[in-house]
Design a protein around this motif. Sequence first.
Motif, PDB file in Angstrom:
ATOM      1  N   ARG A 116       0.794  -1.171  -0.078  1.00  0.00           N
ATOM      2  CA  ARG A 116       0.029  -0.071   0.149  1.00  0.00           C
ATOM      3  C   ARG A 116       0.936   1.163  -0.017  1.00  0.00           C
ATOM      4  O   ARG A 116       1.848   1.261   0.700  1.00  0.00           O
ATOM      5  CB  ARG A 116      -0.965  -0.055   1.205  1.00  0.00           C
ATOM      6  N   HIS A 122      -4.177  10.558  -1.775  1.00  0.00           N
ATOM      7  CA  HIS A 122      -4.841   9.398  -1.941  1.00  0.00           C
ATOM      8  C   HIS A 122      -3.797   8.269  -1.445  1.00  0.00           C
ATOM      9  O   HIS A 122      -2.453   8.548  -1.315  1.00  0.00           O
ATOM     10  CB  HIS A 122      -5.085   9.034  -3.410  1.00  0.00           C
ATOM     11  N   SER A 123      -4.461   7.005  -1.038  1.00  0.00           N
ATOM     12  CA  SER A 123      -3.577   5.979  -0.870  1.00  0.00           C
ATOM     13  C   SER A 123      -4.108   4.886  -2.001  1.00  0.00           C
ATOM     14  O   SER A 123      -5.279   4.767  -2.464  1.00  0.00           O
ATOM     15  CB  SER A 123      -3.985   5.411   0.395  1.00  0.00           C
ATOM     16  N   TYR A 124      -3.160   4.176  -2.342  1.00  0.00           N
ATOM     17  CA  TYR A 124      -3.108   3.073  -3.307  1.00  0.00           C
ATOM     18  C   TYR A 124      -2.690   1.788  -2.849  1.00  0.00           C
ATOM     19  O   TYR A 124      -1.752   1.565  -2.095  1.00  0.00           O
ATOM     20  CB  TYR A 124      -2.335   3.534  -4.399  1.00  0.00           C
ATOM     21  N   TYR A 125      -3.428   0.581  -3.280  1.00  0.00           N
ATOM     22  CA  TYR A 125      -2.984  -0.584  -3.533  1.00  0.00           C
ATOM     23  C   TYR A 125      -2.242  -1.064  -4.463  1.00  0.00           C
ATOM     24  O   TYR A 125      -2.593  -0.606  -5.424  1.00  0.00           O
ATOM     25  CB  TYR A 125      -4.308  -1.714  -3.002  1.00  0.00           C
ATOM     26  N   TRP A 144      -2.235  -0.492  -9.920  1.00  0.00           N
ATOM     27  CA  TRP A 144      -2.495   0.509  -8.699  1.00  0.00           C
ATOM     28  C   TRP A 144      -4.004   1.060  -8.537  1.00  0.00           C
ATOM     29  O   TRP A 144      -4.295   1.515  -9.477  1.00  0.00           O
ATOM     30  CB  TRP A 144      -1.692   1.608  -8.913  1.00  0.00           C
ATOM     31  N   GLU A 146      -6.857   2.871  -6.515  1.00  0.00           N
ATOM     32  CA  GLU A 146      -7.112   3.737  -5.554  1.00  0.00           C
ATOM     33  C   GLU A 146      -7.800   3.026  -4.216  1.00  0.00           C
ATOM     34  O   GLU A 146      -8.563   2.195  -4.300  1.00  0.00           O
ATOM     35  CB  GLU A 146      -8.084   4.897  -5.767  1.00  0.00           C
ATOM     36  N   VAL A 153      -5.818   3.062 -11.353  1.00  0.00           N
ATOM     37  CA  VAL A 153      -5.153   4.427 -11.844  1.00  0.00           C
ATOM     38  C   VAL A 153      -4.015   4.341 -12.665  1.00  0.00           C
ATOM     39  O   VAL A 153      -3.711   5.112 -13.323  1.00  0.00           O
ATOM     40  CB  VAL A 153      -4.694   5.114 -10.258  1.00  0.00           C
TER      41      VAL A 153
END
Length: 194
Positions: A116, A122-125, A144, A146, A153
Amino acid sequence: SEQIQRQLKEKLTGIESYYFRLTSTPVGSMQDVRYLVELWSSSEDQLRVEATCLEEGAQSRLQVVVRDGSQVYYFDPSLKKFYPVRGHMPEDIPVLTLEDYGRNLTDAGHFILLGREDKTRHSYYLVEVVPPNPHRYRCLDKVWLEAESLLPVRIESYDSNLCLQQVTCFEHILLNPLLEAALFEVDQPAAVGQ
């Protein structure tokens, strides 16, 4: 990672219509080519794709395809009108629908959460996926998502030698917008801006 797949599948079922804009860049080709793709999809099984090939030092070329149910129409810029084509989308339009992207993630046999990333807004996996139908030129994707919406993304696609082949960046995704019927009309030459 199974929880992410499950949540993604649930979120995709709630989508009636959507719009997205992305850029897709093949890596390693001799020419510096990018595609700008805009796609509209309605709940009535209608789809409109506008793909512009942005080639270094060349005139950009716009291609427009409309699908209404099972019928596909291609816009001919020289005739300034749509004409029906048999089969699927023309091969040189680099497009997958949001459903295709979602299926690649939810139906993947190999789906690994790599981590992560927390950014300012924002944070992304970051997940690693083997698409359901891998082939020599695309056998692994790094995606990626969101973290809150689970929308893609960025997607990096790798070949069987794990060499980067394509980078797809989603610039804008709008879920369940009200789409004008004119977007999907093929009898209006003015439906394509020049």
